[in-house]
Write an enzyme that holds these catalytic residues in place. Structure first.
Site, PDB file in Angstrom:
ATOM      1  N   LYS A 229      33.867  44.663  43.470  1.00  0.00           N
ATOM      2  CA  LYS A 229      34.830  43.625  43.068  1.00  0.00           C
ATOM      3  C   LYS A 229      34.121  42.471  42.384  1.00  0.00           C
ATOM      4  O   LYS A 229      33.025  42.074  42.788  1.00  0.00           O
ATOM      5  CB  LYS A 229      35.516  43.118  44.347  1.00  0.00           C
ATOM      6  CG  LYS A 229      36.687  42.215  44.107  1.00  0.00           C
ATOM      7  CD  LYS A 229      37.951  42.980  43.845  1.00  0.00           C
ATOM      8  CE  LYS A 229      39.086  42.070  43.454  1.00  0.00           C
ATOM      9  NZ  LYS A 229      38.965  41.560  42.055  1.00  0.00           N
TER      10      LYS A 229
ATOM     11  N   LYS B 175      28.757  37.449  48.633  1.00  0.00           N
ATOM     12  CA  LYS B 175      29.979  36.664  48.872  1.00  0.00           C
ATOM     13  C   LYS B 175      30.985  37.450  49.715  1.00  0.00           C
ATOM     14  O   LYS B 175      31.499  36.969  50.723  1.00  0.00           O
ATOM     15  CB  LYS B 175      30.590  36.320  47.510  1.00  0.00           C
ATOM     16  CG  LYS B 175      31.698  35.317  47.522  1.00  0.00           C
ATOM     17  CD  LYS B 175      32.270  35.101  46.118  1.00  0.00           C
ATOM     18  CE  LYS B 175      31.258  34.591  45.115  1.00  0.00           C
ATOM     19  NZ  LYS B 175      31.874  34.193  43.828  1.00  0.00           N
TER      20      LYS B 175
ATOM     21  N   ASP C 165      33.657  38.531  54.990  1.00  0.00           N
ATOM     22  CA  ASP C 165      34.263  39.756  55.516  1.00  0.00           C
ATOM     23  C   ASP C 165      35.373  40.325  54.644  1.00  0.00           C
ATOM     24  O   ASP C 165      36.442  40.700  55.139  1.00  0.00           O
ATOM     25  CB  ASP C 165      34.798  39.521  56.938  1.00  0.00           C
ATOM     26  CG  ASP C 165      33.670  39.546  57.951  1.00  0.00           C
ATOM     27  OD1 ASP C 165      32.693  40.285  57.729  1.00  0.00           O
ATOM     28  OD2 ASP C 165      33.759  38.800  58.944  1.00  0.00           O
TER      29      ASP C 165
ATOM     30  N   HIS D 237      28.266  49.851  48.785  1.00  0.00           N
ATOM     31  CA  HIS D 237      28.305  50.179  50.217  1.00  0.00           C
ATOM     32  C   HIS D 237      29.738  50.088  50.731  1.00  0.00           C
ATOM     33  O   HIS D 237      30.075  50.667  51.758  1.00  0.00           O
ATOM     34  CB  HIS D 237      27.363  49.270  51.026  1.00  0.00           C
ATOM     35  CG  HIS D 237      27.818  47.851  51.102  1.00  0.00           C
ATOM     36  ND1 HIS D 237      27.828  47.027  50.015  1.00  0.00           N
ATOM     37  CD2 HIS D 237      28.307  47.120  52.130  1.00  0.00           C
ATOM     38  CE1 HIS D 237      28.295  45.834  50.371  1.00  0.00           C
ATOM     39  NE2 HIS D 237      28.589  45.871  51.642  1.00  0.00           N
ATOM     40  N   ARG D 238      30.578  49.341  50.009  1.00  0.00           N
ATOM     41  CA  ARG D 238      32.018  49.315  50.238  1.00  0.00           C
ATOM     42  C   ARG D 238      32.661  49.476  48.872  1.00  0.00           C
ATOM     43  O   ARG D 238      32.161  48.951  47.876  1.00  0.00           O
ATOM     44  CB  ARG D 238      32.463  47.958  50.788  1.00  0.00           C
ATOM     45  CG  ARG D 238      31.911  47.623  52.146  1.00  0.00           C
ATOM     46  CD  ARG D 238      33.000  47.796  53.193  1.00  0.00           C
ATOM     47  NE  ARG D 238      32.602  47.200  54.451  1.00  0.00           N
ATOM     48  CZ  ARG D 238      31.765  47.750  55.323  1.00  0.00           C
ATOM     49  NH1 ARG D 238      31.222  48.915  55.054  1.00  0.00           N
ATOM     50  NH2 ARG D 238      31.477  47.143  56.443  1.00  0.00           N
TER      51      ARG D 238
ATOM     52  N   SER E  42      42.039  37.598  46.235  1.00  0.00           N
ATOM     53  CA  SER E  42      42.080  38.849  45.468  1.00  0.00           C
ATOM     54  C   SER E  42      42.228  40.048  46.412  1.00  0.00           C
ATOM     55  O   SER E  42      42.940  41.011  46.117  1.00  0.00           O
ATOM     56  CB  SER E  42      40.792  39.037  44.669  1.00  0.00           C
ATOM     57  OG  SER E  42      40.837  38.333  43.459  1.00  0.00           O
TER      58      SER E  42
ATOM     59  N   LYS F  98      30.422  42.533  38.443  1.00  0.00           N
ATOM     60  CA  LYS F  98      30.769  41.434  37.535  1.00  0.00           C
ATOM     61  C   LYS F  98      30.720  41.938  36.112  1.00  0.00           C
ATOM     62  O   LYS F  98      29.934  42.838  35.797  1.00  0.00           O
ATOM     63  CB  LYS F  98      29.753  40.286  37.683  1.00  0.00           C
ATOM     64  CG  LYS F  98      30.272  38.975  37.175  1.00  0.00           C
ATOM     65  CD  LYS F  98      31.198  38.348  38.198  1.00  0.00           C
ATOM     66  CE  LYS F  98      31.565  36.947  37.867  1.00  0.00           C
ATOM     67  NZ  LYS F  98      31.991  36.240  39.080  1.00  0.00           N
TER      68      LYS F  98
HETATM   69  N1  GLU Z   1      35.433  35.460  39.587  1.00  0.00           N
HETATM   70  C1  GLU Z   1      35.666  35.056  40.933  1.00  0.00           C
HETATM   71  C2  GLU Z   1      34.354  34.883  41.659  1.00  0.00           C
HETATM   72  O1  GLU Z   1      33.337  34.636  41.073  1.00  0.00           O
HETATM   73  C3  GLU Z   1      36.672  35.950  41.638  1.00  0.00           C
HETATM   74  C4  GLU Z   1      36.274  37.359  41.869  1.00  0.00           C
HETATM   75  C5  GLU Z   1      37.401  38.261  42.393  1.00  0.00           C
HETATM   76  O2  GLU Z   1      38.448  37.739  42.737  1.00  0.00           O
HETATM   77  O3  GLU Z   1      37.181  39.459  42.421  1.00  0.00           O
HETATM   78  O4  GLU Z   1      34.303  34.891  42.855  1.00  0.00           O
END
Ligand code: GLU
Length: 475
Positions: free
Chosen positions: A73, A97, A102, A68-69, A367, A109
């Site tokens: 990540k 998360k 935001d 959706h975005r 990040s 993952k």
């Molecule tokens: N692996 C980290 C997490 O579980 C960081 C993820 C990220 O920075 O994209 O939140």
């Protein structure tokens, strides 16, 4: 669902059930609920690498939970037990998360079935570069659509290899360095990323302790100083969180546990010294500042303490040991350390839990800053730092002229120093963690059916995600 079914849930099902509680509280239409919970895509790759003259075949996964975005990540973990269910669960957690704090990303993952301790550096490089090639070729790694980061078993080193591999495959992509985050600073990384998750855990606890009504529910007295903390997992996240809480907030870290054993000191451990010892001796055994107990790392979860911080891996507090958990509050620095069944029990018992999808969001927040830095091709603060210093000096001069008194040097320094990149990273991280806590607190107070922080966090995330589906439609 019966108790028995509840105990048998996989990690992904456990996360889904946690989301369900929020969806029920929101009276969400079942079709929208299913759309939000579904994992959009997942690939499994198997690839050969020649190691010490022999061909070995490695298996890896990358799950994209939501788009959706974009980009989606989330980290990539290297472990000797990782599977599709686990990466799908972790990808879903990334979706929630990012929404909670935001960060405008979808959730993803990855995982590679490998025990990094069994391979040399050059072998890990070969394996990582080959895995990256698979992900790039299949459209599961690029600055615009899917951006990995470090997770368990990976760090700056792996991210640098991944970014370099992507760059060679896409020499025309001017934004190549934004294809992964968590890189070394010399290769496009951002200051403060390595310790960001631990720093975020510290900010989350500080913010919690700033709310007297929240604190009252735990039965703990005001102030983090002197609070007895137990940390399970002494890797990057556990170490940094424990270090900051000990050095800056005066917490007593009475135990740290890793996969081999537990280090205990009722008067509080010197966290930095313990960590240095562990790195040097490849074990915590023999550390002079504490008593070492071999094995039984899960026992640390049962120790009497004020704050319990699981910072290792998923499923650590389950139906088998939950009744022996004595902590007054739990902050989840790891992803998914409490199973759904155990979570239900802890909620009934009134144990306060600061949930993973909020508590460990510091990593992805920083990040996000790194990704922006890479896209803008400039270090944060580079344009304004000197300007801010001049402004500050002009202000102190004006003050001196008007009052006829000299501004003490310590004030002059404070007023006239411009923000460094690290200052700005801390400021952005702090603001994100505090705002998200306040949103959770508000939701908990406003919606009657929301009786714990996890459901409040999920309600906030799901509202934002549903909003974006409803605004743009589903296609
Ligand atoms: N692996 C980290 C997490 O579980 C960081 C993820 C990220 O920075 O994209 O939140």
């Amino acid at each position: 669902m019966t108790d028995h079914q509840c105990q048998k849930l996989s990690f992904r099902e456990s996360v889904d059930h946690m989301a369900d509680r929020a969806m029920e509280a929101l009276d969400m239409a079942p079709d929208v609920a299913v759309a939000i919970k579904s994992c959009n895509a997942v690939i499994q790759v198997k690839f050969p690498v020649k190691i010490r003259g022999k061909v070995e075949v490695f298996s890896g996964w990358r799950a994209v939970h939501s788009t959706h975005r974009l980009p989606a990540k989330g980290g990539i973990r290297y472990a000797d037990c990782v599977d599709q269910d686990e990466v799908e669960a972790l990808a879903a957690l990334m979706t929630y998360k990012c929404a909670i704090v935001d960060v405008p990303f979808g959730g993803s993952k990855g995982g590679l079935l490998v025990d990094p301790s069994k391979y040399q550096r050059n072998e890990m490089e070969l394996i990582t570069r080959r895995f990256t090639l698979e992900l790039v070729r299949k459209g599961f790694l690029s600055p615009a659509t899917n951006v990995p980061a470090p997770d368990m078993g990976t760090g700056q080193r792996e991210m640098a290899w991944m970014a370099d591999t992507y760059k060679h495959l896409n020499p025309e992509d001017i934004n190549y360095s934004a294809c992964v985050t968590g890189k070394p600073v010399e290769h496009g990384g951002i200051r403060g990323r390595t310790e960001a998750t631990g720093r975020g855990v510290q900010y989350a606890l500080q913010e919690f302790f700033r709310h007297p009504d929240a604190l009252k529910e735990t039965g703990l007295s005001a102030g983090l100083g002197g609070k007895r903390v137990v940390v399970q997992g002494f890797g990057n996240v556990g170490y940094h969180a424990a270090k900051f809480l000990f050095e800056e907030d005066g917490c007593k870290v009475i135990a740290v546990a890793n996969s081999k054993g537990v280090l205990v000191n009722e008067d509080g451990l010197d966290v930095e010294a313990a960590y240095r010892y562990k790195v040097e001796h490849k074990s915590m055994e023999g550390f002079p500042g504490g008593r070492y107990e071999r094995g039984g790392t899960k026992r640390a979860l049962e120790m009497d303490c004020d704050i319990l911080m699981p910072a290792a891996t998923e499923g650590q507090i389950d139906i088998e040991n939950v009744d022996r958990v004595k902590a007054k509050m739990i902050i989840e620095a790891a992803n998914g350390p409490i199973t759904f069944a155990a979570d239900e029990k802890l909620n009934k018992r009134g144990t306060i839990i600061i949930p993973d999808a909020y508590a460990n969001a510091g990593g992805v927040i920083v990040s996000y800053f790194e990704w922006i830095r890479n896209l803008s091709h400039i270090r944060f603060g580079r344009m304004q730092r000197w300007h801010d210093e001049l402004q500050g000096l002009a202000q102190t001069e004006a003050l001196e002229n008007v009052t006829g008194k000299q501004v003490p040097d310590s004030f002059r320094k404070k007023i006239s120093s411009g923000a460094s990149e690290l200052d700005l990273v801390h400021s952005g991280l702090h603001d994100s963690m505090c705002s998200a806590f306040q949103e959770m607190w508000q939701t908990r107070s406003e919606i009657e059916k929301v009786t714990n922080y996890r459901t409040a966090a999920y309600v906030n995330a799901i509202r934002k995600i549903a909003r974006s589906y409803l605004d743009i439609g589903v296609y």
